[in-house]
Scaffold this motif. Structure first.
Motif, short mmCIF file in Angstrom:
data_model
loop_
_atom_site.label_atom_id
_atom_site.label_comp_id
_atom_site.label_asym_id
_atom_site.label_seq_id
_atom_site.Cartn_x
_atom_site.Cartn_y
_atom_site.Cartn_z
N LEU A 17 0.82 -1.22 0.00
CA LEU A 17 0.00 0.00 0.00
C LEU A 17 0.86 1.26 0.00
CD1 LEU A 17 -2.91 -0.99 2.39
CD2 LEU A 17 -2.90 -0.85 -0.10
N ARG A 18 2.02 1.16 0.63
CA ARG A 18 2.91 2.33 0.65
C ARG A 18 3.37 2.67 -0.78
NH1 ARG A 18 7.35 3.83 5.10
NH2 ARG A 18 7.59 5.95 4.32
N PHE A 19 3.68 1.64 -1.56
CA PHE A 19 4.07 1.87 -2.96
C PHE A 19 2.87 2.35 -3.78
CE2 PHE A 19 7.57 -0.85 -1.56
CZ PHE A 19 8.66 -0.21 -2.13
N SER A 32 -5.40 2.65 -11.10
CA SER A 32 -6.50 1.75 -10.72
C SER A 32 -5.92 0.62 -9.90
CB SER A 32 -7.18 1.19 -11.96
OG SER A 32 -7.89 2.21 -12.63
N LEU A 33 -6.68 0.16 -8.92
CA LEU A 33 -6.22 -0.92 -8.04
C LEU A 33 -6.85 -2.24 -8.47
CD1 LEU A 33 -4.97 -2.11 -5.45
CD2 LEU A 33 -6.86 -1.12 -4.17
N GLN A 39 -13.50 -4.01 -1.83
CA GLN A 39 -13.18 -2.57 -1.75
C GLN A 39 -13.19 -2.07 -0.31
OE1 GLN A 39 -14.80 -0.19 -4.92
NE2 GLN A 39 -15.11 1.53 -3.54
N ALA A 40 -14.08 -2.66 0.51
CA ALA A 40 -14.23 -2.22 1.90
C ALA A 40 -12.96 -2.47 2.72
CB ALA A 40 -15.41 -2.93 2.54
N ALA A 41 -12.04 -3.32 2.21
CA ALA A 41 -10.81 -3.60 2.96
C ALA A 41 -9.84 -2.42 2.93
CB ALA A 41 -10.12 -4.83 2.38
N PHE A 42 -10.06 -1.47 2.03
CA PHE A 42 -9.13 -0.34 1.88
C PHE A 42 -9.75 0.94 2.45
CE2 PHE A 42 -8.31 -3.51 -1.35
CZ PHE A 42 -6.93 -3.69 -1.23
N GLU A 43 -8.89 1.83 2.93
CA GLU A 43 -9.35 3.08 3.53
C GLU A 43 -10.11 3.89 2.48
OE1 GLU A 43 -6.21 2.00 3.75
OE2 GLU A 43 -6.30 1.43 5.87
N PRO A 44 -11.24 4.51 2.89
CA PRO A 44 -12.03 5.29 1.93
C PRO A 44 -11.22 6.39 1.24
CG PRO A 44 -13.23 5.01 3.99
CD PRO A 44 -11.88 4.42 4.22
N ASP A 45 -10.28 7.05 1.98
CA ASP A 45 -9.55 8.13 1.28
C ASP A 45 -8.53 7.61 0.29
OD1 ASP A 45 -8.80 7.55 3.91
OD2 ASP A 45 -7.22 9.09 3.82
N VAL A 47 -9.32 4.78 -1.57
CA VAL A 47 -10.23 4.37 -2.65
C VAL A 47 -10.69 5.59 -3.45
CG1 VAL A 47 -12.47 3.29 -3.15
CG2 VAL A 47 -10.97 2.31 -1.39
N ARG A 48 -10.94 6.69 -2.74
CA ARG A 48 -11.41 7.91 -3.41
C ARG A 48 -10.40 8.42 -4.44
NH1 ARG A 48 -11.93 11.15 1.05
NH2 ARG A 48 -13.27 9.66 2.09
N ARG A 49 -9.12 8.16 -4.21
CA ARG A 49 -8.09 8.69 -5.12
C ARG A 49 -7.85 7.79 -6.33
NH1 ARG A 49 -2.86 9.83 -2.05
NH2 ARG A 49 -2.42 11.05 -3.92
N LEU A 50 -8.45 6.62 -6.32
CA LEU A 50 -8.23 5.68 -7.42
C LEU A 50 -9.04 6.05 -8.65
CD1 LEU A 50 -8.54 2.34 -5.38
CD2 LEU A 50 -6.41 3.36 -6.25
N ALA A 51 -8.46 5.77 -9.84
CA ALA A 51 -9.23 5.95 -11.07
C ALA A 51 -10.27 4.83 -11.16
CB ALA A 51 -8.30 5.91 -12.28
N GLY A 52 -9.87 3.62 -10.75
CA GLY A 52 -10.79 2.49 -10.81
C GLY A 52 -10.43 1.45 -9.77
N PHE A 53 -11.39 0.60 -9.45
CA PHE A 53 -11.15 -0.49 -8.51
C PHE A 53 -11.61 -1.76 -9.19
CE2 PHE A 53 -12.34 -3.52 -5.30
CZ PHE A 53 -11.31 -3.43 -4.37
#
Ligand SMILES: Nc1ncnc2c1ncn2[C@@H]1O[C@H](COP(=O)(O)OP(=O)(O)O)[C@@H](O)[C@H]1O
Ligand SMILES: [Mg+2]
Length: 407
Positions: A17-19, A32-33, A39-45, A47-53
């Protein structure tokens, strides 16, 4: 040019996650991740920065990755890069890139880096120094290697990581024991190596289109195998400030050639090597990925740059500004003795008084925390100073003062 990067984080590991966060900060890049997690496993902020999940069934399988990237492309437009840092991911990533015609490490090169036996075949064929080895798929293979090379030797998985299931074998009894747990077979080959006696180091290098443009060197004390064998040892790693002198001439000559014959491309690689008693270098293994165990953080401290972001720019835009080494830095890995949970840490007040001025980063073991099972330990302390000797002595002193009590 805007790049759409598919970043694979199979499981929610902090290092990955650091990378990933660093990639999110690269200008001219939408990330995109791709993951196995919900998706709920990742912090909302984040996820918000991702282009896609994109959740996939098996993030370590090339076909799952190909499906995932195609779905992303359908929803969001062309994917330009497919990257990830996990060691076990490097071959499936390369296979998926080949299927999708994306740039990056080829399958052939990824296997060179991933499969320890093929790695040493390639290195040896190029005349580069490394331990004698054999890939054993039967007891007969083991016997003939022992007859030719003798003890001590090392037995380990062909595609291991983190010194897992790695054994130092000094006699027939230890060999029988190791073979009892890990009998070599055509489907589970084992790697056998002549035991190299020497000081273990890393050579972490940035290559662009095959040319090494920058490197960092560090020294493990003691070796990861010794650390693995003694789960109480509080080990240290030191990144000396001066790495341009004669002391490291050997690895500066061998390192780039080894990366080149393995087919490096554009990458931050983590090479491990030994300095034998006679001063000569033996290459141990190389990962086509950035190093773990806080090494990327340590390189950041040495050079006063964010190496996570530098890695991300390298992987996304193929660019790297070689930073100057301004400091020595090192980490002391704190490890409890015995079993149970962390209850208390002793010696912190003395450590603070003596060494506090050198400390730049700390992760202390927390009371109630389970004792770590990996050699990274229960916590760590990072020291930094312009003089190598100050950091070296500081690390030694730190591991002698601080003690993690388990119960
Ligand atoms: N041929 C060898 N001689 C001496 N020690 C070795 C040898 N091979 C491995 N080791 C020890 O075992 C550790 C783990 O082996 P390595 O090949 O690096 O696998 P991993 O991928 O698990 O890190 C090394 O860091 C080193 O300490
Ligand atoms: Mg290793």
């Amino acid at each position: 040019m805007q790049q759409h990067v598919a970043f694979v984080v199979p499981f929610r590991f902090e290092t990955s996650l650091r990378f990933l966060r660093a990639a999110l900060d690269v200008p001219g890049c939408a990330v995109s991740l791709v993951t196995q997690e919900a998706q709920a496993a990742f912090e909302p902020d984040l996820v918000r920065r991702l282009a896609g999940f994109q959740q996939v069934k098996d993030a370590l399988s090339a076909s799952s990755l190909v499906d995932g990237v195609r779905q992303l492309a359908q929803r969001l437009g062309r994917v330009d890069r497919l990257i990830g840092v996990l060691e076990q991911l490097q071959v499936p990533l390369a296979e998926a890139r080949a299927a999708l015609r994306l740039p990056g490490l080829s399958v052939d090169a990824a296997v060179n880096f991933r499969e320890k036996s093929r790695m040493k075949d390639v290195l040896r064929a190029a005349g580069l120094p490394c331990a004698r080895h054999a890939k054993a798929t039967s007891l007969a293979d083991v016997r003939s290697f022992v007859a030719a090379v003798g003890y001590p030797l090392v037995m380990k998985p062909i595609d291991g990581a983190g010194a897992r299931n790695t054994f130092r074998i000094e006699n027939d009894g230890q060999l029988a024991e190791a073979l009892g747990s890990f009998p070599p077979h055509a489907t589970t080959p084992m790697m056998l190596e002549e035991f190299i006696v020497g000081d273990e180091h890393s050579y972490d290098a940035v290559a662009i289109r095959g040319d090494v443009v920058w490197h960092s060197i560090s020294r493990y004390s003691p070796s990861p195998l010794t650390v693995k064998e003694n789960d109480w040892i509080q080990w240290t790693v030191l990144l000396p400030r001066e790495i341009d002198g004669p002391e490291f001439a050997g690895i500066r000559a061998v390192g780039p050639r080894a990366l080149s014959v393995l087919g490096v491309g554009t990458q931050l690689c983590h090479m491990e090597w030994f300095r034998r008693k006679d001063g000569s270098v033996a290459v141990s293994e190389v990962g086509a990925r950035p190093p773990g165990a806080q090494f990327t953080t340590l390189m950041s401290w040495c050079h006063d740059v964010d190496m996570y972001k530098a890695w991300a720019r390298l992987m996304v835009h193929d660019t790297f500004d070689p930073p100057q080494r301004k400091f020595a830095a090192g980490a002391a890995y704190l490890r409890g003795q015995g079993h149970g949970k962390v209850v208390r840490i002793h010696g912190l007040d003395v450590a603070q008084k003596e060494l506090g001025h050198l400390v730049v980063e700390v992760r202390l073991p927390k009371p109630g925390q389970e004792h770590a099972t990996t050699y990274e330990g229960d916590g760590y302390v990072i020291l930094r100073h312009p003089e190598t000797k100050v950091v070296e002595d500081g690390l030694k002193r730190l591991v002698s003062i601080v003690r993690v009590e388990l119960q």
